[in-house]
Design a protein around this motif. Structure first.
Motif, PDB file in Angstrom:
ATOM      1  N   TYR A 157       1.174  -1.241  -0.387  1.00 18.51           N
ATOM      2  CA  TYR A 157       0.162   0.015  -0.195  1.00 18.51           C
ATOM      3  C   TYR A 157       1.029   1.618   0.244  1.00 18.51           C
ATOM      4  CZ  TYR A 157       1.527   0.402   5.487  1.00 18.51           C
ATOM      5  OH  TYR A 157       1.954   0.762   5.856  1.00 18.51           O
ATOM      6  N   SER A 158       0.634   2.802  -0.011  1.00 18.35           N
ATOM      7  CA  SER A 158       0.801   4.358  -0.499  1.00 18.35           C
ATOM      8  C   SER A 158       0.378   4.758   0.203  1.00 18.35           C
ATOM      9  CB  SER A 158       0.728   4.429  -1.928  1.00 18.35           C
ATOM     10  OG  SER A 158       1.610   4.967  -2.098  1.00 18.35           O
ATOM     11  N   TYR A 159       0.767   5.573   1.374  1.00 13.50           N
ATOM     12  CA  TYR A 159      -0.097   6.446   2.152  1.00 13.50           C
ATOM     13  C   TYR A 159      -0.008   7.987   1.269  1.00 13.50           C
ATOM     14  CZ  TYR A 159      -0.964  10.162   4.948  1.00 13.50           C
ATOM     15  OH  TYR A 159      -1.278  11.332   5.899  1.00 13.50           O
ATOM     16  N   TRP A 160      -0.896   8.115   0.788  1.00 15.52           N
ATOM     17  CA  TRP A 160      -0.665   9.089   0.086  1.00 15.52           C
ATOM     18  C   TRP A 160      -1.380  10.278  -0.019  1.00 15.52           C
ATOM     19  CZ3 TRP A 160       0.554   9.433  -5.409  1.00 15.52           C
ATOM     20  CH2 TRP A 160       0.325  10.291  -5.639  1.00 15.52           C
ATOM     21  N   ASP A 161      -0.315  11.624   0.434  1.00 20.15           N
ATOM     22  CA  ASP A 161       0.039  12.645   1.077  1.00 20.15           C
ATOM     23  C   ASP A 161      -0.216  13.673  -0.169  1.00 20.15           C
ATOM     24  OD1 ASP A 161       1.569  12.859   0.843  1.00 20.15           O
ATOM     25  OD2 ASP A 161       1.892  13.653   3.173  1.00 20.15           O
ATOM     26  N   GLY A 162      -0.267  13.217  -1.403  1.00 17.44           N
ATOM     27  CA  GLY A 162       0.093  14.162  -2.068  1.00 17.44           C
ATOM     28  C   GLY A 162       1.281  13.791  -3.291  1.00 17.44           C
ATOM     29  N   THR A 163       1.888  12.955  -2.015  1.00 16.77           N
ATOM     30  CA  THR A 163       3.308  11.361  -2.569  1.00 16.77           C
ATOM     31  C   THR A 163       2.729  10.223  -2.475  1.00 16.77           C
ATOM     32  OG1 THR A 163       4.952  12.674  -1.257  1.00 16.77           O
ATOM     33  CG2 THR A 163       4.454  13.740  -3.499  1.00 16.77           C
TER      34      THR A 163
ATOM     35  N   PRO B 151      -5.727  12.987  -9.573  1.00 16.90           N
ATOM     36  CA  PRO B 151      -5.993  11.612 -10.234  1.00 16.90           C
ATOM     37  C   PRO B 151      -7.223  11.505  -9.037  1.00 16.90           C
ATOM     38  CG  PRO B 151      -4.171  10.705  -8.793  1.00 16.90           C
ATOM     39  CD  PRO B 151      -4.280  12.347  -8.749  1.00 16.90           C
ATOM     40  N   VAL B 152      -7.634  12.187  -8.115  1.00 12.72           N
ATOM     41  CA  VAL B 152      -8.809  12.479  -7.011  1.00 12.72           C
ATOM     42  C   VAL B 152      -9.839  12.319  -7.938  1.00 12.72           C
ATOM     43  CG1 VAL B 152      -9.248  12.718  -5.180  1.00 12.72           C
ATOM     44  CG2 VAL B 152      -7.275  13.235  -5.481  1.00 12.72           C
ATOM     45  N   ASN B 153      -9.974  12.725  -8.509  1.00 14.22           N
ATOM     46  CA  ASN B 153     -11.311  13.051  -9.824  1.00 14.22           C
ATOM     47  C   ASN B 153     -12.140  11.565 -10.645  1.00 14.22           C
ATOM     48  OD1 ASN B 153      -9.034  13.094 -11.389  1.00 14.22           O
ATOM     49  ND2 ASN B 153     -10.299  14.933 -12.453  1.00 14.22           N
TER      50      ASN B 153
END
Length: 335
Positions: free
Chosen positions: A199-205, A316-318
């Motif tokens: 998994y990858s914690y995503w906070d912009g990166t 890519p959130v949209n």
């Protein structure tokens, strides 16, 4: 008194007016004596009832006194004064044993009485018959075994499998229950298997991590485990509950009620790859075929709900949307 027609002379010299015959006078005197006797009997009964009620609770206790109470009384009487603990315990055990024996004997007596009544009832029902003589009863007894053999008279050449058969249905139900238990046991074993999830914690990166979890773990519990591992490095996650975290796999938001086992069994597919692969790999082929979709798997993203609300209009959130198992996100085949 002497009756003289219309007047009756008494010994006291007084005269009572009486209109009637001598027979009627005797009848009136007899009725008076009967009333006097009834009055005396009533007084006697009244006195006896009063004497019985004067006993109070003492008489009632004597009438309803049981064997168990007498055992208790004997135990209390035997333990009056100074008694050692061992003697007291021994006498208490003997008293309890006596009470249990008395209770067991009473239950056996009740069972015997109930059995006798049941036997007498059966005998009474058996005697209710239209048969006149013993010969008819013998004929009935001879006919009873013949009635049980009706099943064997069926033609063996005729297919009767479509007819209802209780024995066959019971056997089928037993087999169904056995298969159900085996299937359930197998699924529970599969849920306990350990898989490695990237998994990858995503906070912009992206901040990629690996974790080992059982297949039966739900997404919300998976998010809580990941939060515990990340909160030492990312302090903003310390006060965040797992309900305020989101797991995005192949551009689909996976609800917290789903487990990894559910995604694996259903062979679920996302927009950009399968949801049942939790590692990261590329589809490397010697020959490209546009008819067969690429088998690529990407690391699932973990984001906070606040980050999603702030950036849901930005790529890519949209592209993210909630996973719907009824919706088809495109053809998916693996060679």
């Amino acid at each position: 008194p002497k009756s003289t027609g219309w007047l009756t002379h008494t010994h006291t010299g007084r005269m009572a007016h009486y209109k009637g015959t001598a027979a009627e006078g005797n009848r009136a005197a007899k009725l008076a004596r009967d009333r006097e006797a009834s009055k005396k009997e009533f007084e006697r009964l009244k006195k006896s009832i009063h004497d019985e009620n004067s006993g109070g609770l003492t008489a009632m206790d004597k009438a309803f006194k049981t064997h168990s109470t007498s055992v208790e009384d004997r135990f209390k009487a035997s333990t009056v004064g100074l008694v050692t603990a061992a003697d007291f315990k021994k006498k208490r055990e003997l008293a309890e044993r006596a009470i249990m024996n008395e209770k067991r004997i009473r239950e056996r007596a009740k069972a015997k009485i109930k059995k006798k009544r049941k036997k007498a009832r059966k005998k009474a029902l058996a005697s209710l018959s239209f048969a006149v003589g013993d010969g008819d009863e013998d004929e009935d007894e001879d006919e009873r075994p013949k009635a049980k053999k009706k099943k064997s008279k069926k033609c063996p050449d005729v297919d009767t499998s479509f007819l209802p058969d209780k024995q066959r249905e019971d056997e089928e139900q037993r087999l169904r229950n056995e298969l159900k238990e085996k299937w359930t046991s197998k699924q529970e074993t599969m849920k306990k298997e350990i898989i490695e999830v990237t998994y990858s914690y995503w906070d912009g990166t992206g901040h990629r991590r690996n974790i080992e979890v059982p297949k039966g773990l739900t997404v919300v519990k998976f998010l809580e485990r990941c939060r515990r591992e990340l909160c030492d490095e990312f302090h903003e996650l310390r006060g965040v509950s797992p309900e305020n975290l989101m797991y995005i796999k192949e551009d689909l938001i996976i609800p917290g009620t789903y487990s990894f086992y559910d995604l694996i069994v259903s062979k679920a597919r996302g927009k950009s790859g399968p949801l049942f692969h939790f590692d990261v790999h590329d589809d490397v082929r010697l020959e490209q075929d546009t008819r067969i979709e690429k088998d690529e798997s990407h690391a699932g993203k973990i984001v906070t709900r606040a980050y999603y609300e702030r950036n849901k209009h930005i790529f890519p959130v949209n592209r993210w949307e909630i996973y719907d198992p009824k919706k088809t996100y495109g053809k998916y085949t693996i060679r």
